[in-house]
Design an enzyme around this catalytic site. Structure first.
Site, PDB file in Angstrom:
ATOM      1  N   ARG A  97       6.952   6.412  -2.813  1.00 11.18           N
ATOM      2  CA  ARG A  97       7.813   5.058  -1.910  1.00 11.18           C
ATOM      3  C   ARG A  97       9.195   5.008  -3.001  1.00 11.18           C
ATOM      4  NH1 ARG A  97       6.106   0.676  -0.145  1.00 11.18           N
ATOM      5  NH2 ARG A  97       7.923  -0.189  -1.427  1.00 11.18           N
ATOM      6  N   ARG A 130       0.591  12.876  -9.842  1.00 11.68           N
ATOM      7  CA  ARG A 130       1.329  12.300  -9.508  1.00 11.68           C
ATOM      8  C   ARG A 130       1.773  11.995 -10.578  1.00 11.68           C
ATOM      9  NH1 ARG A 130       1.592   8.576  -4.461  1.00 11.68           N
ATOM     10  NH2 ARG A 130       3.841   7.722  -5.736  1.00 11.68           N
ATOM     11  N   ARG A 134       3.771  -3.969  -0.778  1.00  8.91           N
ATOM     12  CA  ARG A 134       5.261  -3.297  -0.980  1.00  8.91           C
ATOM     13  C   ARG A 134       6.612  -3.548  -0.582  1.00  8.91           C
ATOM     14  NH1 ARG A 134       3.094   1.411  -5.311  1.00  8.91           N
ATOM     15  NH2 ARG A 134       5.418   0.575  -6.561  1.00  8.91           N
ATOM     16  N   PRO A 135       6.441  -4.909   0.083  1.00 10.56           N
ATOM     17  CA  PRO A 135       8.589  -4.056   1.050  1.00 10.56           C
ATOM     18  C   PRO A 135       9.009  -4.247  -0.026  1.00 10.56           C
ATOM     19  CG  PRO A 135       7.084  -6.748   0.375  1.00 10.56           C
ATOM     20  CD  PRO A 135       6.387  -6.061  -0.591  1.00 10.56           C
ATOM     21  N   ILE A 136      10.470  -3.595   0.517  1.00 14.97           N
ATOM     22  CA  ILE A 136      11.251  -3.387   0.012  1.00 14.97           C
ATOM     23  C   ILE A 136      12.763  -4.841   0.862  1.00 14.97           C
ATOM     24  CG2 ILE A 136      11.643  -0.997  -0.124  1.00 14.97           C
ATOM     25  CD1 ILE A 136      13.407  -0.615   1.865  1.00 14.97           C
ATOM     26  N   ASP A 137      12.427  -5.833   1.489  1.00 16.80           N
ATOM     27  CA  ASP A 137      13.445  -7.066   1.503  1.00 16.80           C
ATOM     28  C   ASP A 137      14.069  -7.506   0.421  1.00 16.80           C
ATOM     29  OD1 ASP A 137      10.813  -7.688   0.348  1.00 16.80           O
ATOM     30  OD2 ASP A 137      11.330  -9.642   1.158  1.00 16.80           O
ATOM     31  N   ASP A 146       0.653  -1.622 -14.368  1.00 13.89           N
ATOM     32  CA  ASP A 146      -0.036   0.177 -14.226  1.00 13.89           C
ATOM     33  C   ASP A 146      -1.199   0.011 -15.252  1.00 13.89           C
ATOM     34  OD1 ASP A 146       0.989   0.516 -12.518  1.00 13.89           O
ATOM     35  OD2 ASP A 146       3.309   1.341 -13.942  1.00 13.89           O
ATOM     36  N   LYS A 178       7.781   9.182 -16.381  1.00 14.85           N
ATOM     37  CA  LYS A 178       7.621   9.179 -15.072  1.00 14.85           C
ATOM     38  C   LYS A 178       8.990   8.278 -14.114  1.00 14.85           C
ATOM     39  CE  LYS A 178       4.767   6.929 -11.611  1.00 14.85           C
ATOM     40  NZ  LYS A 178       4.917   6.237 -10.676  1.00 14.85           N
ATOM     41  N   ASN A 179       8.760   6.597 -14.661  1.00 17.21           N
ATOM     42  CA  ASN A 179       9.274   5.579 -14.193  1.00 17.21           C
ATOM     43  C   ASN A 179      11.067   5.862 -14.455  1.00 17.21           C
ATOM     44  OD1 ASN A 179       7.352   5.626 -12.163  1.00 17.21           O
ATOM     45  ND2 ASN A 179       6.770   3.240 -13.360  1.00 17.21           N
ATOM     46  N   CYS A 211       0.725   0.757   0.369  1.00 13.61           N
ATOM     47  CA  CYS A 211       0.338   1.667  -0.421  1.00 13.61           C
ATOM     48  C   CYS A 211      -1.373   1.061  -0.588  1.00 13.61           C
ATOM     49  CB  CYS A 211       0.992   2.031  -0.724  1.00 13.61           C
ATOM     50  SG  CYS A 211       0.618   1.602  -2.616  1.00 13.61           S
TER      51      CYS A 211
HETATM   52  N1  EPU Z   1       8.000  -7.205  -4.018  1.00 12.46           N
HETATM   53  C1  EPU Z   1       8.754  -7.650  -2.561  1.00 12.46           C
HETATM   54  N2  EPU Z   1       9.638  -7.636  -2.161  1.00 12.46           N
HETATM   55  C2  EPU Z   1      10.736  -6.415  -2.743  1.00 12.46           C
HETATM   56  C3  EPU Z   1      10.496  -5.751  -3.774  1.00 12.46           C
HETATM   57  C4  EPU Z   1       9.134  -6.070  -4.832  1.00 12.46           C
HETATM   58  O1  EPU Z   1       8.147  -8.698  -2.562  1.00 12.46           O
HETATM   59  O2  EPU Z   1      11.548  -6.208  -2.141  1.00 12.46           O
HETATM   60  C5  EPU Z   1       6.607  -7.228  -5.029  1.00 12.46           C
HETATM   61  C6  EPU Z   1       6.029  -6.392  -4.832  1.00 12.46           C
HETATM   62  O3  EPU Z   1       5.608  -7.066  -3.678  1.00 12.46           O
HETATM   63  C7  EPU Z   1       5.358  -6.381  -5.878  1.00 12.46           C
HETATM   64  C8  EPU Z   1       6.057  -7.422  -6.473  1.00 12.46           C
HETATM   65  O4  EPU Z   1       7.743  -7.400  -5.755  1.00 12.46           O
HETATM   66  O5  EPU Z   1       4.406  -7.756  -5.961  1.00 12.46           O
HETATM   67  C9  EPU Z   1       6.801  -6.485  -8.124  1.00 12.46           C
HETATM   68  O6  EPU Z   1       7.234  -4.918  -7.391  1.00 12.46           O
HETATM   69  P1  EPU Z   1       8.156  -3.638  -7.821  1.00 12.46           P
HETATM   70  O7  EPU Z   1       9.339  -3.799  -6.759  1.00 12.46           O
HETATM   71  O8  EPU Z   1       8.734  -4.518  -9.433  1.00 12.46           O
HETATM   72  O9  EPU Z   1       7.504  -2.576  -7.611  1.00 12.46           O
HETATM   73  P2  EPU Z   1       7.866  -1.490  -7.612  1.00 12.46           P
HETATM   74  O10 EPU Z   1       9.225  -1.183  -8.273  1.00 12.46           O
HETATM   75  O11 EPU Z   1       8.307  -0.752  -6.814  1.00 12.46           O
HETATM   76  C10 EPU Z   1       7.783  -0.067 -10.239  1.00 12.46           C
HETATM   77  C11 EPU Z   1       6.759   1.368 -10.593  1.00 12.46           C
HETATM   78  C12 EPU Z   1       5.679   0.855 -10.199  1.00 12.46           C
HETATM   79  C13 EPU Z   1       4.991  -0.339 -10.944  1.00 12.46           C
HETATM   80  C14 EPU Z   1       5.547  -1.338 -10.721  1.00 12.46           C
HETATM   81  C15 EPU Z   1       5.424  -2.701 -11.699  1.00 12.46           C
HETATM   82  C16 EPU Z   1       8.726   2.470 -10.242  1.00 12.46           C
HETATM   83  C17 EPU Z   1       8.865   4.205  -9.099  1.00 12.46           C
HETATM   84  N3  EPU Z   1       7.193   2.151 -10.063  1.00 12.46           N
HETATM   85  O12 EPU Z   1       7.285  -0.340  -9.242  1.00 12.46           O
HETATM   86  O13 EPU Z   1       4.730   1.926 -11.127  1.00 12.46           O
HETATM   87  O14 EPU Z   1       3.107  -0.321 -10.450  1.00 12.46           O
HETATM   88  O15 EPU Z   1       6.965  -1.118 -10.998  1.00 12.46           O
HETATM   89  O16 EPU Z   1       6.133  -2.392 -12.718  1.00 12.46           O
HETATM   90  O17 EPU Z   1       9.350   2.156 -11.542  1.00 12.46           O
HETATM   91  C18 EPU Z   1       3.670   3.818 -10.528  1.00 12.46           C
HETATM   92  O18 EPU Z   1       3.570   5.016 -11.948  1.00 12.46           O
HETATM   93  O19 EPU Z   1       1.529   4.167 -11.142  1.00 12.46           O
HETATM   94  C19 EPU Z   1       3.697   2.790 -10.667  1.00 12.46           C
HETATM   95  C20 EPU Z   1       2.398   2.315  -8.840  1.00 12.46           C
END
Ligand code: EPU
Length: 425
Positions: A93, A399, A122-125, A307, A24-25, A117
């Site tokens: 997201r 999902r 889970r910010p995207i800053d 995960d 999926k990811n 969530c």
């Molecule tokens: N974070 C920030 N700022 C940002 C982005 C992330 O502070 O701009 C923090 C997050 O809050 C978190 C950490 O960085 O504490 C890691 O988050 P990351 O961004 O790596 O997670 P993601 O990219 O949103 C992906 C997977 C998740 C998986 C995580 C960690 C996808 C589509 N999703 O999420 O998968 O848990 O990496 O490995 O690739 C799932 O499949 O159930 C799932 C949640």
């Protein structure tokens, strides 16, 4: 969608062979990456899961044509939309993955800011900071990220992520692929899905090196072309099946996933007394003795994946002695714990740490799933428990898992779906 519950009669030792589906990811960024080129891309082995359907709906909304399932054709010839609709971003997201490609291709994008969530804020800053470093101007208007690139084309830059982020790294790789000049990303995520995205972007004509390490270099090119690719297997699904074998004291060959992709979970299962045999045809998991307590701390790859953390608490709940699970990636990974407690598990949560006293047996109970991985954890607990467990909000599982019920049934599990009344929060 009609509400469903999973009805699981526990106590069967899983036995046999099972094939892992596409990741999926891995699939989600590849679908987004098709927006970087005009024309027909072909992706094989896409998992038939809810999140892939949501990403396909998003591509269609942007003007793309998505057809087929086993072999999915994405035609982006008429994909000139620049705005992601809020309902799709709210549903998933990872919809934010279109931000980089839209900016790189069209010089503008409007993507609603995803909210928090179940598993944390889970910010995207970090995504936005990186895109700004490449020359994008970003503002938040009415809950929507409005981004544009003065002069249309992003420019390469050196950028260091303050936080290691998977989708953030993917966003920057896709954006930088079409930028002018070289981009260097430091403190990049090292997940196999990042390497997979680099492989696909390079097949499309990009020039990316270093994916899979903390430093990725991207030499921007002026155009990319469509691609044909078979998606990497799902290492989280593989880990889920391995853990299902372990908690049922089973004997299962998990096929189709390279052993290197599940190294961290293999290591912890070995510590717990489970026999893991790596072979060319897959990973064989045999749990013949009582599970031993094991401590786990989740980390970005190559560490133990967050995960699988909720699922591993089930192993811990059944082990003889005390185990500690520390969640270092997300803030709220323990929603399933009160439900496991209803099944007799002895778990104390303090912030991001769960202290688990193994009880050797769990008993079936009605429980509620809050998200995809919590649903999988409760399903595993049900497989291991005495009696019947009913997992409400079972569609959460769909999902992220392709046909998990069917796969487990083929291994001997006694489980079925039944309609369930809607839950009221
Ligand atoms: N974070 C920030 N700022 C940002 C982005 C992330 O502070 O701009 C923090 C997050 O809050 C978190 C950490 O960085 O504490 C890691 O988050 P990351 O961004 O790596 O997670 P993601 O990219 O949103 C992906 C997977 C998740 C998986 C995580 C960690 C996808 C589509 N999703 O999420 O998968 O848990 O990496 O490995 O690739 C799932 O499949 O159930 C799932 C949640």
């Amino acid at each position: 969608m009609t509400a469903q519950k999973l009805v699981v009669r526990g106590g069967v030792r899983l036995k046999g062979e099972v094939q892992v589906s596409g990741g999926k990811n891995a699939a989600l960024p590849l679908l987004a990456a098709t927006l970087l080129a005009s024309g027909r891309s072909q992706l094989r082995n896409l998992p038939q899961v809810g999140d892939v359907a949501t990403m396909s709906a998003l591509l269609r909304h942007l003007g793309g044509d998505v057809s087929g399932s086993r072999v999915t054709v994405v035609d982006t010839s008429a994909a000139d939309g620049r705005e992601a609709p809020y309902p799709l971003v709210r549903a998933m997201r990872a919809s934010v993955l279109v931000l980089g490609p839209l900016l790189a291709r069209h010089g503008e994008a409007r993507v609603p800011l995803p909210g928090g969530c179940v598993i944390g804020p889970r910010p995207i800053d970090e995504h936005c900071r990186g895109l700004t470093a490449l020359g994008a101007e970003i503002a938040l208007e009415g809950g929507v990220i409005v981004a544009h690139v003065p002069g249309q084309r992003l420019r390469g830059a050196s950028h260091r992520f303050a936080v290691t982020t998977v989708t953030g790294t993917e966003t920057l790789m896709m954006a930088a692929a079409l930028a002018r000049g070289r981009t260097t990303l430091e403190n990049a995520a090292r997940e196999p899905e990042i390497e997979e995205l680099a492989r696909v972007l390079n097949k499309m004509g990009a020039r990316i090196s270093g994916a899979g390490t903390a430093t990725i270099a991207i030499d921007g090119v002026s155009a990319l072309h469509p691609v044909e690719h078979t998606v990497l297997p799902d290492r989280i699904e593989a880990g889920t099946l391995m853990l299902a074998a372990a908690v049922t004291r089973g004997d299962v060959l998990v096929r189709g996933c390279e052993t290197s992709l599940v190294e961290a979970v293999s290591e912890k299962l070995r510590d717990a007394g489970v026999e893991i045999t790596d072979g060319s045809d897959g990973v064989r998991v045999r749990a013949r003795q009582t599970l031993r307590p094991t401590d786990v701390t989740t980390r970005p790859h190559p560490g133990f994946p967050t995960d699988l953390a909720p699922l591993f608490t089930v192993v811990m709940a059944l082990a003889k002695g005390q185990s500690v699970l520390t969640e270092s990636v997300f803030e709220r990974r323990f929603h399933h714990v009160p439900e496991l407690q209803r099944m007799g598990a002895d778990i104390v949560v303090d912030g991001r740490t769960a202290v688990v006293h193994g009880t050797a047996r769990l008993s079936g109970a009605p429980v509620v799933a809050t998200d995809v991985r919590a649903a999988a954890a409760l399903l595993l607990a049900g497989l291991a428990a005495e009696g019947t467990t009913e997992v409400s909000q079972a569609t959460a599982l769909d999902r992220g898992y392709e046909g998990l019920d069917k796969k487990l049934r083929a291994l001997g599990a006694d489980l079925r779906r039944a309609p369930a009344p809607e839950m009221i929060a």
